[in-house]
Enzyme design. Sequence first.
Site, short mmCIF file in Angstrom:
data_model
loop_
_atom_site.label_atom_id
_atom_site.label_comp_id
_atom_site.label_asym_id
_atom_site.label_seq_id
_atom_site.Cartn_x
_atom_site.Cartn_y
_atom_site.Cartn_z
N GLY A 180 13.85 43.35 51.56
CA GLY A 180 14.80 42.99 51.10
C GLY A 180 16.70 42.95 51.86
N THR A 181 16.67 42.62 52.52
CA THR A 181 17.88 42.52 53.09
C THR A 181 18.90 41.60 53.87
OG1 THR A 181 16.51 43.02 54.97
CG2 THR A 181 18.48 42.42 56.30
N VAL A 182 20.48 41.16 53.94
CA VAL A 182 21.51 40.14 54.28
C VAL A 182 21.83 40.07 55.35
CG1 VAL A 182 22.00 40.75 52.23
CG2 VAL A 182 23.62 41.67 53.82
N SER B 297 20.67 46.02 54.61
CA SER B 297 19.60 46.09 53.95
C SER B 297 19.59 47.83 53.31
CB SER B 297 18.87 46.44 54.50
OG SER B 297 16.99 46.35 53.67
N MET C 33 16.79 37.51 58.50
CA MET C 33 16.05 38.80 57.64
C MET C 33 14.87 38.70 56.79
SD MET C 33 16.93 37.39 54.30
CE MET C 33 16.22 38.76 53.82
#
Length: 536
Positions: A354-356, A373, A436
């Site tokens: 899960g990352t931006v 993240s 990502m």
Amino acid sequence: MQFDYLYHPYPSERQTVFSKKGMVATSQPLAAQAGLDILKKGGNAIDAAIATAAALTVLEPTSNGIGGDAFALVWTNGSLYGLNASGPAPSSLSIEAVKAKGHTEMPVYGVTPITVPGAPSAWAKLSKRFGRLPLQEVLAPAISYAEEGYPLTPILGKYWSLAYEKFKRTLSGPEFEAWFETFAPDHRAPAIGEIWRSPGHAATLKEIAETEGESFYRGNLADKISSFIQEQGGYLSKEDLASYEAEWVDPISVRYKGYDVWEIPPNGQGLVALLGLNIVKGFDIREKDSLETYHKQIEAMKLAFTDGKAYITDPKEMKITTEELLSDAYGEQRRAEIKEHAVEPSAYEPVKGGTVYLAAADGEGNMVSFIQSNYMGFGSGVVIPGTGISMQNRGHDFSLDETHPNALKPGKKTYHTIIPGFLTKGNDAVGPFGVMGGYMQPQGHMQVVMNTIDFGLHPQAALDAPRWQWMEGKKVLVEPHFPSHLAQALARKGHQIQVAVDKGAFGRGQIIWRDPETGVLSGGTESRADGVVASW
């Protein structure tokens, strides 16, 4: 009226966005606008990137948080700078300590996999060296959204609901209570379009802004973080926080058909993307939607990951240099191993992340590629009570096998999945890009770079193109709209093709390119997310 905001019966089309004075592209509309607002107030691209990153901890908490890590590539005054804001294992966290608790591998949730967070240090470092506006002004949009609240966007609502349902089933104990109080205040996940706010989050961001990050590492917030984690049997201490600061690093690159593709050096996995490109650049690839193109891409990525997982760790612990791995000779050697049919590489199992990711540019030529993240969605499931600080679970990637390249050691940085990318040609910046999503990231980088350079796709088309993801062995996941005849042809070459029913596993990307003659910016955003290109 009641709508299903995740139901899309008809194909839609996005266009590449153009502007001159500034641009911010990211996966959440309000966050992109927050960065643009900072540009309009006189900030530069670095200020805009910090504002957007801080806002994303509020506006997309399913993928990142204040207690996570970050990496950045910054183009300014004709040079590219790298920032590694990943944190090490606590000084008391060892293989022996983890095994003594009965674990045979690093746990996913709880206080054990928590490493030192680097994101607040990244904001402060970037602001101090390259920013134009005070950090208090730059973090003001994020603080405002945390205080006043905002309505959930569709993809955000989808992943928030999935996380809540999983956490409700699997997480119990006092260390997780603050997560439920913060992110499920009504004993459920907030719905799409519903307002969510976090006063504790706002207070924390104010304190970070006022102290330029000092409180988080050497002040009041550090006390709160270390005290709670120690009370819950964790390892992160006040001394671990006090001794940390993000590190300026020299970016690494490969020359790819007249362009230079840049990544952050290890402990990040950007090296994997460069290894893959260094292999495929020797092939005469001309057509995008062809069997041979996809076959060679997939086989090259397998080899790149095999090397990456064998060598990437804390750079102080690596047994081979990036220069050796990225040499033309090594690329040629690996290229020769690609045959007519799919092969079985060294085994390992990728995990979801899960990352931006965000890209920012201003009218002066400054550009930023930034990624942040908590690792797996909401991270460890641990929130520091009353602060909104959601702690990452990056330590899960450590191995408890003493002989493994990424074996856990006190003070060591683990193999890191999050990677920002940047493209240059000669002495000119082309711009920032990123995709990502856990181990999809280097695979997304390769596909976006090739879509752009080899196949001439504009930023939006380069992102919209159907993606594939090598999973393990000969297993390859393809998107629902991946051409069926090519999927069948790949299967005949020995690839074990699986067609996904959801596009969420294929990453979320952003691109901003700059015309060196006119200064015109062109941007694309992720159609698989709530993405927006905010422009001026």
